[in-house]
Design a protein around this motif. Structure first.
Motif, PDB file in Angstrom:
ATOM      1  N   TRP A   1       0.831  -1.198   0.000  1.00  0.00           N
ATOM      2  CA  TRP A   1       0.000   0.000   0.000  1.00  0.00           C
ATOM      3  C   TRP A   1       0.866   1.249   0.000  1.00  0.00           C
ATOM      4  O   TRP A   1       2.045   1.218   0.312  1.00  0.00           O
ATOM      5  CB  TRP A   1      -0.937   0.015   1.209  1.00  0.00           C
ATOM      6  CG  TRP A   1      -0.224  -0.040   2.524  1.00  0.00           C
ATOM      7  CD1 TRP A   1       0.326   1.001   3.220  1.00  0.00           C
ATOM      8  CD2 TRP A   1       0.033  -1.209   3.318  1.00  0.00           C
ATOM      9  NE1 TRP A   1       0.899   0.560   4.378  1.00  0.00           N
ATOM     10  CE2 TRP A   1       0.726  -0.796   4.463  1.00  0.00           C
ATOM     11  CE3 TRP A   1      -0.275  -2.561   3.154  1.00  0.00           C
ATOM     12  CZ2 TRP A   1       1.128  -1.693   5.457  1.00  0.00           C
ATOM     13  CZ3 TRP A   1       0.121  -3.445   4.131  1.00  0.00           C
ATOM     14  CH2 TRP A   1       0.814  -3.024   5.275  1.00  0.00           C
TER      15      TRP A   1
ATOM     16  N   ALA B   1      -2.829   7.189   1.232  1.00  0.00           N
ATOM     17  CA  ALA B   1      -4.036   7.538   0.490  1.00  0.00           C
ATOM     18  C   ALA B   1      -4.001   9.012   0.088  1.00  0.00           C
ATOM     19  O   ALA B   1      -3.298   9.829   0.700  1.00  0.00           O
ATOM     20  CB  ALA B   1      -5.271   7.248   1.329  1.00  0.00           C
TER      21      ALA B   1
ATOM     22  N   LEU C   1      -8.809  12.413   1.115  1.00  0.00           N
ATOM     23  CA  LEU C   1      -9.565  11.375   1.805  1.00  0.00           C
ATOM     24  C   LEU C   1      -9.091  11.150   3.234  1.00  0.00           C
ATOM     25  O   LEU C   1      -9.585  10.240   3.906  1.00  0.00           O
ATOM     26  CB  LEU C   1      -9.477  10.057   1.013  1.00  0.00           C
ATOM     27  CG  LEU C   1     -10.009  10.104  -0.421  1.00  0.00           C
ATOM     28  CD1 LEU C   1      -9.840   8.748  -1.089  1.00  0.00           C
ATOM     29  CD2 LEU C   1     -11.468  10.539  -0.453  1.00  0.00           C
TER      30      LEU C   1
ATOM     31  N   LEU D   1      -8.093   1.702   1.921  1.00  0.00           N
ATOM     32  CA  LEU D   1      -8.840   1.755   0.671  1.00  0.00           C
ATOM     33  C   LEU D   1      -8.256   0.762  -0.320  1.00  0.00           C
ATOM     34  O   LEU D   1      -7.039   0.575  -0.381  1.00  0.00           O
ATOM     35  CB  LEU D   1      -8.788   3.164   0.076  1.00  0.00           C
ATOM     36  CG  LEU D   1      -9.314   4.287   0.968  1.00  0.00           C
ATOM     37  CD1 LEU D   1      -9.096   5.636   0.302  1.00  0.00           C
ATOM     38  CD2 LEU D   1     -10.789   4.070   1.289  1.00  0.00           C
TER      39      LEU D   1
ATOM     40  N   SER E   1      -9.533  -1.619  -4.179  1.00  0.00           N
ATOM     41  CA  SER E   1     -10.572  -2.080  -5.099  1.00  0.00           C
ATOM     42  C   SER E   1     -11.101  -3.441  -4.644  1.00  0.00           C
ATOM     43  O   SER E   1     -10.524  -4.098  -3.765  1.00  0.00           O
ATOM     44  CB  SER E   1     -10.013  -2.171  -6.514  1.00  0.00           C
ATOM     45  OG  SER E   1      -8.926  -3.091  -6.554  1.00  0.00           O
TER      46      SER E   1
ATOM     47  N   ARG F   1     -13.923   0.311  -0.500  1.00  0.00           N
ATOM     48  CA  ARG F   1     -13.529   0.618  -1.867  1.00  0.00           C
ATOM     49  C   ARG F   1     -13.381   2.127  -1.980  1.00  0.00           C
ATOM     50  O   ARG F   1     -14.121   2.892  -1.353  1.00  0.00           O
ATOM     51  CB  ARG F   1     -14.574   0.100  -2.847  1.00  0.00           C
ATOM     52  CG  ARG F   1     -14.746  -1.413  -2.814  1.00  0.00           C
ATOM     53  CD  ARG F   1     -15.684  -1.873  -3.913  1.00  0.00           C
ATOM     54  NE  ARG F   1     -15.963  -3.292  -3.801  1.00  0.00           N
ATOM     55  CZ  ARG F   1     -16.628  -4.005  -4.709  1.00  0.00           C
ATOM     56  NH1 ARG F   1     -17.081  -3.407  -5.798  1.00  0.00           N
ATOM     57  NH2 ARG F   1     -16.844  -5.294  -4.530  1.00  0.00           N
ATOM     58  N   PRO F   2     -12.456   2.590  -2.824  1.00  0.00           N
ATOM     59  CA  PRO F   2     -12.180   4.042  -2.869  1.00  0.00           C
ATOM     60  C   PRO F   2     -13.369   4.881  -3.321  1.00  0.00           C
ATOM     61  O   PRO F   2     -13.644   5.931  -2.731  1.00  0.00           O
ATOM     62  CB  PRO F   2     -11.016   4.142  -3.862  1.00  0.00           C
ATOM     63  CG  PRO F   2     -10.396   2.793  -3.877  1.00  0.00           C
ATOM     64  CD  PRO F   2     -11.505   1.826  -3.631  1.00  0.00           C
ATOM     65  N   ASP F   3     -14.093   4.451  -4.351  1.00  0.00           N
ATOM     66  CA  ASP F   3     -15.154   5.296  -4.902  1.00  0.00           C
ATOM     67  C   ASP F   3     -16.271   5.541  -3.891  1.00  0.00           C
ATOM     68  O   ASP F   3     -16.750   6.676  -3.741  1.00  0.00           O
ATOM     69  CB  ASP F   3     -15.728   4.653  -6.172  1.00  0.00           C
ATOM     70  CG  ASP F   3     -14.728   4.647  -7.315  1.00  0.00           C
ATOM     71  OD1 ASP F   3     -13.733   5.397  -7.236  1.00  0.00           O
ATOM     72  OD2 ASP F   3     -14.924   3.869  -8.282  1.00  0.00           O
TER      73      ASP F   3
ATOM     74  N   TYR G   1     -16.136   5.351  -0.612  1.00  0.00           N
ATOM     75  CA  TYR G   1     -15.665   6.184   0.490  1.00  0.00           C
ATOM     76  C   TYR G   1     -15.506   7.632   0.035  1.00  0.00           C
ATOM     77  O   TYR G   1     -15.867   8.575   0.760  1.00  0.00           O
ATOM     78  CB  TYR G   1     -14.350   5.640   1.034  1.00  0.00           C
ATOM     79  CG  TYR G   1     -13.837   6.402   2.232  1.00  0.00           C
ATOM     80  CD1 TYR G   1     -14.420   6.247   3.477  1.00  0.00           C
ATOM     81  CD2 TYR G   1     -12.779   7.309   2.109  1.00  0.00           C
ATOM     82  CE1 TYR G   1     -13.966   6.958   4.582  1.00  0.00           C
ATOM     83  CE2 TYR G   1     -12.314   8.023   3.208  1.00  0.00           C
ATOM     84  CZ  TYR G   1     -12.908   7.847   4.436  1.00  0.00           C
ATOM     85  OH  TYR G   1     -12.465   8.561   5.516  1.00  0.00           O
ATOM     86  N   ASP G   2     -14.969   7.834  -1.164  1.00  0.00           N
ATOM     87  CA  ASP G   2     -14.796   9.177  -1.715  1.00  0.00           C
ATOM     88  C   ASP G   2     -16.140   9.886  -1.800  1.00  0.00           C
ATOM     89  O   ASP G   2     -16.261  11.069  -1.460  1.00  0.00           O
ATOM     90  CB  ASP G   2     -14.145   9.074  -3.094  1.00  0.00           C
ATOM     91  CG  ASP G   2     -13.642  10.426  -3.591  1.00  0.00           C
ATOM     92  OD1 ASP G   2     -13.928  11.450  -2.941  1.00  0.00           O
ATOM     93  OD2 ASP G   2     -12.953  10.448  -4.626  1.00  0.00           O
TER      94      ASP G   2
ATOM     95  N   GLU H   1      -3.779   3.180   0.748  1.00  0.00           N
ATOM     96  CA  GLU H   1      -4.462   2.665  -0.426  1.00  0.00           C
ATOM     97  C   GLU H   1      -3.694   1.469  -0.963  1.00  0.00           C
ATOM     98  O   GLU H   1      -2.483   1.575  -1.238  1.00  0.00           O
ATOM     99  CB  GLU H   1      -4.568   3.744  -1.495  1.00  0.00           C
ATOM    100  CG  GLU H   1      -5.388   3.348  -2.699  1.00  0.00           C
ATOM    101  CD  GLU H   1      -5.572   4.498  -3.665  1.00  0.00           C
ATOM    102  OE1 GLU H   1      -6.609   4.532  -4.347  1.00  0.00           O
ATOM    103  OE2 GLU H   1      -4.676   5.377  -3.735  1.00  0.00           O
TER     104      GLU H   1
END
Length: 830
Positions: free
Chosen positions: A149, A152, A156, A199, A201, A312-314, A316-317, A333
């Protein structure tokens, strides 16, 4: 609660710039309660009240511990009791950094010792559970896939000054949080706030990372550190359930022993959460229902608990854009796997085979595929590298091709069949289930093992797993709980099944007791006639009464039939909830059930006597007798049932704290508890109805002046039938285990939706890697697999209208006594 608690609370409130009214509005606690707490007036607050005040004041962890220490639940941050010291009421800085000094009262309180011991026992149970689960998932075979990782994006995460919990005006430098799988616990300990967002995918390894974090953190945990516990956020509805209440409920589900009483009249689970002895590891923020993620993030920001959150990033974003970042939280991430990772990993998962190009040379089935990965201009290699950039897809590819003899992974290079990354992923998801059921996995002993592996029809397996996936979609959850398998059936179907089961149980119990007696008394012909008529009339009446109460429960009360978290030991067992509340609730449930049955029991007796001996010409007398019987039997059966539940409650005791429930062990424990309850309810119901009925009838005679007949021998027969019927109704209609037996073991297999040996099937799917265990529930190996199976099932089966599942009574539900003896010697009113 020490005498300095009020002064400390007042000091913290003033420092926050709040009036008592403002603190009351923010915390939801009455102004009068806050005033009494600050002035030291006699009161007995719960620990939850103190925690809500701490949340409203936005206290730092050290301040929170000091406030709770003055309350008397935990030792102060430095391990010393500062009651009466200047640090408790003086300068605000002393609240955060108390100066060590001689103890005013010596060692920490007994309540703190009890909670510390409970936390240590919980830590052992958590470590055992996830150590086994890590081995079951073959994470180290032959070595863990590299999970790496980076920090991030800053949009975020919170400011580094906040992450370091710096005072106003101070600044802090960023932390270097990059690392790999075996470094996650060490990286977390570098974060002063104790809050981290992970975070990645779908399939990138977030769940594996949380598992490794828990095990590594526990290996270096000290007695003052919180216990990391994994919670799957998909089952949390932040709009209806407070975060700490949800944590407590999940702990009680997976570790039933925490239902034992704790200091302060709460459960051990609630006390551990409220005193900061639990480190929530929240897996799957993205699995919270759409539209609730913002609410969830706001709820998390209202707490000061240390947290690890994966998402997942999207998703949370999006939640961050709608509200704010997770307060005080750093972020990392996960990065995709590289072709080099695949080249290093896949060959070591496959058998060696002879290569034809030179004598004695060996290789693996992956060699042609890896050559394409090394070719930067290969379209097939690029597609495959994109598809296999997550541990999930690499694991599926390994199962389909490395672990299955005769399979050739060069199929994956066919760009005509698989022109895109998605096509390759769908292929691996589609091949996974048929592949694992064409092979016989190795025998594995361990938690939840349920006999030897069986041979299953892959096509039927696909149908059953698809139904389970569709069932979870209707519930909008990832948790496959055995006690909820029948909850997505239509309410009308469930009520009808309850009526049928209750009717058959009553008819059987009535014939079992009364038929021999009638044949002995009145001969074969008349005895058979009387017994058959009675059973066939009383059975449907009892079934309709049970169905009525059951229908009201699942349609309007929305109480959930959940597994028992207690065991039956004997009188004097320590109960896990306030006695007055538990006994009152269960007695009221029994009283209601008996009353409902009595309303039908009186007319049923009239019908039976009319069928056997003819209806009397005096209709007014018949109606009056029927009404009197309804009143008498309603009170007798209601009081008997309520008292029976009270006596059973007195024999309940918490499970061992170290008991970490898995689906099979929880099912077994509940079956044992229900069977023991039956053994208690039958004799209790018999005796209370026979002898207690005499008292009720005498009371009615004295108050209402009704001439009453209550013959003790016949009353004992009536009590026996009632006790047996009561136990059957309770066990099969109003408990989680009974619903499992009737719906999941009989009805769903009968209709072809699940196999007859559902327990063995689920256990087998777990050991084949289709399912995983998350505490007391199963989950599909990954959400992508669940979605794929559900989609496939919908394509082959007509869709049904989704519905919100009804729930089960946690308190003991009403039970139903058996029918009366229509012979004149039966207890009756004239």
């Amino acid at each position: 609660m020490t005498r300095q608690f009020g002064a400390l609370l007042r000091q913290l409130r003033r420092r926050a710039g709040m009036t008592q009214e403002q603190l009351a509005e923010r915390s939801g606690i009455a102004v009068r309660t806050i005033r009494r707490l600050e002035t030291g007036e006699p009161t007995d607050p719960r620990i939850g009240t103190v925690t809500r005040l701490a949340d409203a004041l936005d206290l730092a962890p050290d301040e929170r511990r000091k406030l709770l220490a003055e309350f008397g639940e935990i030792p102060s941050p430095d391990g010393i009791d500062h009651s009466g010291s200047a640090a408790a009421v003086g300068d605000p800085a002393s609240v955060v950094d108390p100066v060590p000094g001689p103890a005013a009262h010596g060692a920490p309180s007994a309540s703190a010792d009890a909670l510390a011991e409970a936390a240590d026992q919980l830590a052992q149970a958590v470590a055992r559970r996830w150590q086994w689960e890590e081995e079951q998932r073959r994470i180290h075979d032959p070595f863990p896939l590299p999970i790496r990782w980076r920090t991030a994006p800053t949009r975020l995460t919170d400011h580094w000054d906040n992450i370091h919990r710096m005072p106003p005006g101070a600044t802090a430098s960023p932390l270097n949080l990059t690392g790999e799988l075996d470094e996650i616990a060490n990286r977390f300990r570098l974060i002063p706030s104790g809050r981290l967002v992970v975070l990645g995918s779908g399939g990138s390894g977030k769940t594996v990372l949380t598992l490794r974090f828990v095990l590594d953190y526990l290996r270096t945990r000290t007695s003052t550190d919180p216990v990391p516990v994994i919670f799957h956020l998909g089952s949390w509805n932040p709009a209806s359930t407070e975060f700490r209440d949800w944590l407590t409920g999940q702990l009680l589900r997976d570790y039933p022993g925490l239902l034992a009483s704790a200091p302060g009249r709460s459960t051990l689970a609630a006390a551990l959460v409220e005193t900061g002895r639990i480190l929530p590891v929240l897996d799957g923020f993205d699995e919270i229902a759409d539209g609730l993620r913002r609410t969830a993030l706001e709820a998390l920001n209202r707490t000061s608990l240390p947290l690890v959150v994966t998402s997942r990033p999207d998703e949370y974003d999006q939640a961050v854009q709608e509200t704010d970042v997770l307060t005080w939280a750093a972020g990392i991430e996960l990065t995709p796997l590289t072709p080099t990772d695949l080249i290093n990993y896949l060959p070591r998962t496959a058998r060696r085979i002879a290569r034809g190009d030179e004598p004695g040379a060996t290789g693996t089935v992956w060699d042609p595929v890896l050559n394409e990965l090394r070719n930067p201009g290969s379209r097939a290699g690029a597609n495959l590298a994109a598809a296999l950039n997550t541990p999930l897809m690499v694991g599926l590819a390994r199962t389909v091709y490395s672990d299955t003899p005769g399979q050739n992974p060069t199929d994956l290079l066919d760009t005509t069949r698989f022109p895109t990354r998605k096509a390759l992923e769908d292929h691996l998801l589609g091949r996974f289930v048929p592949t694992v059921y064409r092979t016989q996995p190795p025998q594995q002993p361990g938690p939840g093992r349920h006999g030897p592996f069986r041979t299953w029809d892959p096509e039927r397996v696909q149908h059953w797993l698809g139904y389970l996936a569709q069932h979870l979609d209707r519930l909008d959850t990832r948790d496959l709980a055995w006690w909820q398998l029948g909850s997505t059936l239509r309410d009308s179907s469930r009520i009808l099944i309850a009526v049928v089961v209750s009717t058959l149980a009553t008819v059987f119990c009535d014939w079992l007791v009364y038929l021999p007696q009638y044949i002995i008394r009145y001969g074969v012909s008349q005895g058979l006639r009387a017994g058959l008529v009675e059973g066939l009339v009383i059975g449907p009446v009892a079934g309709l009464a049970a169905g009525l109460v059951y229908g009201l429960t699942i349609r309007y009360s929305r109480v959930t039939f959940e597994p028992f978290r207690v065991q039956i030991r004997g009188l004097g067992g320590r109960t896990r909830t306030p006695l007055r509340r538990t006994y009152t609730t269960r007695f009221a449930a029994g009283l209601l059930g008996g009353l409902v049955f009595g309303l039908g029991f009186g007319p049923a007796g009239t019908v039976i006597r009319g069928l056997l001996y003819g209806f009397p010409p005096e209709r007014a007398v018949m109606i009056e007798t029927t009404l009197n019987n309804m009143l008498a039997y309603g009170l007798v059966f209601g009081l008997a049932t309520g008292l029976g539940f009270v006596l059973v409650t007195a024999m309940e005791a918490p499970m061992n704290i170290r008991f970490a429930a898995n689906p099979t062990s929880l099912l077994t424990a509940n079956r044992t508890t229900v069977l023991r309850q039956i053994l208690l309810l039958v004799p209790i119901g018999t005796l209370v109805i026979a002898f207690g009925g005499r008292l009720v009838i005498d009371l009615l005679h004295g108050v209402l002046g009704l001439p009453v007949i209550w013959d003790l021998p016949d009353a004992l027969l009536l009590g026996t039938v009632a006790g047996l019927s009561l136990a059957c109704f309770y066990a099969f209609v109003f408990t989680a285990w009974g619903q499992w037996v009737i719906l999941s073991r009989i009805w769903l297999p009968f209709t072809g939706r699940l196999p007859w040996t559902i327990t063995a099937f689920l256990d087998d799917a777990y050991h084949r890697g289709i399912l995983r265990q998350a505490g007391a529930v199963y989950q599909f190996r990954h959400a992508r697999l669940q979605d794929h199976l559900s989609h496939t099932y919908r394509n082959h089966n007509p869709p049904t209208t989704p519905r919100t599942p009804s729930a089960i009574p946690a308190s003991s539900p009403p039970d139903r006594p058996a029918g009366p003896n229509p012979i004149p010697a039966t207890p009756d009113q004239t």
